[in-house]
Design an enzyme around this catalytic site. Structure first.
Site, PDB file in Angstrom:
ATOM      1  N   LYS A  65      30.561  37.192  24.907  1.00  0.00           N
ATOM      2  CA  LYS A  65      31.798  37.811  24.416  1.00  0.00           C
ATOM      3  C   LYS A  65      32.581  36.912  23.447  1.00  0.00           C
ATOM      4  CE  LYS A  65      32.666  40.984  28.252  1.00  0.00           C
ATOM      5  NZ  LYS A  65      33.688  41.485  29.183  1.00  0.00           N
ATOM      6  N   ASP A 102      38.501  46.336  27.213  1.00  0.00           N
ATOM      7  CA  ASP A 102      38.776  46.261  28.659  1.00  0.00           C
ATOM      8  C   ASP A 102      40.234  46.621  28.966  1.00  0.00           C
ATOM      9  OD1 ASP A 102      36.286  45.684  29.641  1.00  0.00           O
ATOM     10  OD2 ASP A 102      36.544  43.511  29.553  1.00  0.00           O
TER      11      ASP A 102
HETATM   12  P1  NAP Z   1      35.764  35.343  36.099  1.00  0.00           P
HETATM   13  O1  NAP Z   1      36.203  35.092  34.710  1.00  0.00           O
HETATM   14  O2  NAP Z   1      34.604  34.598  36.652  1.00  0.00           O
HETATM   15  O3  NAP Z   1      37.044  35.112  37.071  1.00  0.00           O
HETATM   16  C1  NAP Z   1      36.889  35.171  38.469  1.00  0.00           C
HETATM   17  C2  NAP Z   1      38.267  35.130  39.133  1.00  0.00           C
HETATM   18  O4  NAP Z   1      38.074  35.274  40.552  1.00  0.00           O
HETATM   19  C3  NAP Z   1      39.020  33.832  38.911  1.00  0.00           C
HETATM   20  O5  NAP Z   1      40.399  34.098  38.862  1.00  0.00           O
HETATM   21  C4  NAP Z   1      38.664  33.033  40.187  1.00  0.00           C
HETATM   22  O6  NAP Z   1      39.604  32.051  40.519  1.00  0.00           O
HETATM   23  C5  NAP Z   1      38.682  34.144  41.207  1.00  0.00           C
HETATM   24  N1  NAP Z   1      37.914  33.777  42.403  1.00  0.00           N
HETATM   25  C6  NAP Z   1      36.563  33.702  42.524  1.00  0.00           C
HETATM   26  N2  NAP Z   1      36.244  33.285  43.768  1.00  0.00           N
HETATM   27  C7  NAP Z   1      37.416  33.069  44.420  1.00  0.00           C
HETATM   28  C8  NAP Z   1      37.742  32.617  45.737  1.00  0.00           C
HETATM   29  N3  NAP Z   1      36.800  32.320  46.627  1.00  0.00           N
HETATM   30  N4  NAP Z   1      39.076  32.525  46.074  1.00  0.00           N
HETATM   31  C9  NAP Z   1      40.027  32.846  45.184  1.00  0.00           C
HETATM   32  N5  NAP Z   1      39.777  33.262  43.923  1.00  0.00           N
HETATM   33  C10 NAP Z   1      38.479  33.370  43.554  1.00  0.00           C
HETATM   34  O7  NAP Z   1      35.387  36.897  36.320  1.00  0.00           O
HETATM   35  P2  NAP Z   1      35.975  38.176  35.534  1.00  0.00           P
HETATM   36  O8  NAP Z   1      35.109  38.461  34.372  1.00  0.00           O
HETATM   37  O9  NAP Z   1      37.437  37.981  35.331  1.00  0.00           O
HETATM   38  O10 NAP Z   1      35.693  39.336  36.614  1.00  0.00           O
HETATM   39  C11 NAP Z   1      36.349  39.360  37.868  1.00  0.00           C
HETATM   40  C12 NAP Z   1      35.882  40.564  38.676  1.00  0.00           C
HETATM   41  O11 NAP Z   1      36.216  41.764  37.996  1.00  0.00           O
HETATM   42  C13 NAP Z   1      34.364  40.634  38.878  1.00  0.00           C
HETATM   43  O12 NAP Z   1      34.131  41.070  40.182  1.00  0.00           O
HETATM   44  C14 NAP Z   1      33.914  41.664  37.867  1.00  0.00           C
HETATM   45  O13 NAP Z   1      32.738  42.348  38.282  1.00  0.00           O
HETATM   46  C15 NAP Z   1      35.094  42.621  37.836  1.00  0.00           C
HETATM   47  N6  NAP Z   1      35.258  43.334  36.552  1.00  0.00           N
HETATM   48  C16 NAP Z   1      35.375  44.690  36.600  1.00  0.00           C
HETATM   49  C17 NAP Z   1      35.565  45.397  35.415  1.00  0.00           C
HETATM   50  C18 NAP Z   1      35.679  46.896  35.447  1.00  0.00           C
HETATM   51  O14 NAP Z   1      35.444  47.532  34.422  1.00  0.00           O
HETATM   52  N7  NAP Z   1      36.067  47.478  36.574  1.00  0.00           N
HETATM   53  C19 NAP Z   1      35.661  44.704  34.194  1.00  0.00           C
HETATM   54  C20 NAP Z   1      35.560  43.311  34.190  1.00  0.00           C
HETATM   55  C21 NAP Z   1      35.349  42.637  35.386  1.00  0.00           C
HETATM   56  P3  NAP Z   1      39.449  30.524  39.965  1.00  0.00           P
HETATM   57  O15 NAP Z   1      40.004  30.537  38.579  1.00  0.00           O
HETATM   58  O16 NAP Z   1      40.240  29.709  40.909  1.00  0.00           O
HETATM   59  O17 NAP Z   1      37.979  30.210  39.991  1.00  0.00           O
END
Ligand code: NAP
Length: 277
Positions: A65, A102
């Site tokens: 991205k 998004d």
């Molecule tokens: P990302 O950039 O990897 O960010 C992950 C986030 O989750 C960070 O804020 C991280 O905190 C937090 N996290 C992970 N493990 C944790 C834990 N054990 N305790 C507390 N916080 C934790 O991922 P992303 O791209 O933002 O995506 C996040 C989620 O949204 C995923 O499940 C993805 O599949 C979903 N998503 C859905 C859509 C949709 O269209 N519905 C679109 C995009 C993403 P830290 O910063 O502390 O690591």
């Protein structure tokens, strides 16, 4: 025939071909939407040469991205401020345009499934500061929310987003997430917590007003523990599947010239594919 595709690495689990394939069939458009496995080392040159690769545009997913942001000649405001591009298209002059859809996907989902969710535009609480949170902060800021509290396990990442987006984004400690819900109009989980195979999201909803809307962008399972708990106490809840469907709308329109609708029928096609129907 106009051809588009989803690109990423890995890419075989993407549901985008199912979504766009459904619309192509529904509207009787002679187009094609495929998938391209695109390792990061090949991404820039592939994206900069879409025409030569037989494509009018693409969706871009992990891990390309930011490369797509670099590849685009013209960026919209959302892509620039979110700092990532998930949709590319060639315009009539052959220039490569990039957007991040998004944020529109997030807003489109809430608009459709919780009409009036933004009537007050008071206080929003956003959990998580990853890639998806950037799009959601941009979306809420542009909808005119007066207060956006951002809480993330790693405080530095939340602080980085606070200084990037500025007012009205303010961060608080992850540990104070249950208390932060006092007076909240909208609660959004953007962390991976609650997703199948991940740890649960631990949060107390006692202070959350019953009028608040709760949404989770995790959509496997469709009803996360957060949504189940919020619904049980009478809050309106919106699952994350609609965000995935709505983020696909602008790309389809650019590539195939028709603004598609997110219908119950489309939702059912995807739910069936997920084994949830
Ligand atoms: P990302 O950039 O990897 O960010 C992950 C986030 O989750 C960070 O804020 C991280 O905190 C937090 N996290 C992970 N493990 C944790 C834990 N054990 N305790 C507390 N916080 C934790 O991922 P992303 O791209 O933002 O995506 C996040 C989620 O949204 C995923 O499940 C993805 O599949 C979903 N998503 C859905 C859509 C949709 O269209 N519905 C679109 C995009 C993403 P830290 O910063 O502390 O690591």
């Amino acid at each position: 025939m106009r051809k588009a595709a989803v690109t990423g690495h890995p890419i075989k689990h993407s549901r985008s071909p199912l979504i766009h394939g459904f619309w192509l069939k529904t509207y009787g458009i002679e187009g094609e939407y495929g998938r391209v496995d695109l390792p990061p080392e090949n991404a820039l040159s592939f994206l900069q040469n879409l025409k030569e690769n037989g494509l009018v545009g693409v969706n871009v997913t992990i891990p390309n991205k930011e490369t797509a942001l670099e590849a685009a000649e013209i960026l919209d405001d959302a892509a620039r401020q979110i700092g990532a591009v998930n949709t590319l298209w060639l315009d009539d002059e052959g220039r490569l345009n990039g957007s991040n859809t998004d944020a529109l996907g997030f807003l489109g989902n809430l608009d459709q499934r919780a009409p009036g969710w933004d009537e007050r535009k008071g206080k929003a609480v956003v959990l998580g500061a990853g890639g998806a949170a950037r799009a959601i902060l941009w979306a809420l800021q542009h909808r005119g929310y007066q207060e956006i509290l951002l809480l993330n396990r790693t405080l530095e990442k939340a602080e980085g987003l606070q200084s990037h987006f500025g007012e009205p984004v303010r961060c608080e400690l992850w540990e104070s997430r249950s208390k932060a819900l006092e007076g909240c109009d909208l609660l959004v989980n953007t962390t991976a917590l609650g997703m199948a195979g991940q740890r649960p999201l631990e949060i107390e909803l006692n202070l959350l007003p019953s009028t608040a809307v709760v949404t989770d962008i995790v959509y496997t399972p469709l009803m996360t523990d957060l949504l189940v708990a919020a619904k049980a106490r009478g809050n309106r809840v919106v699952d994350g599947l609609g965000m995935l469907l709505h983020q696909a709308v602008p790309g389809f329109e650019k590539w195939f010239g028709k603004r598609p609708e997110v219908t119950e029928e489309l939702r059912e096609v995807i739910l069936k594919d997920m084994g949830l129907l």
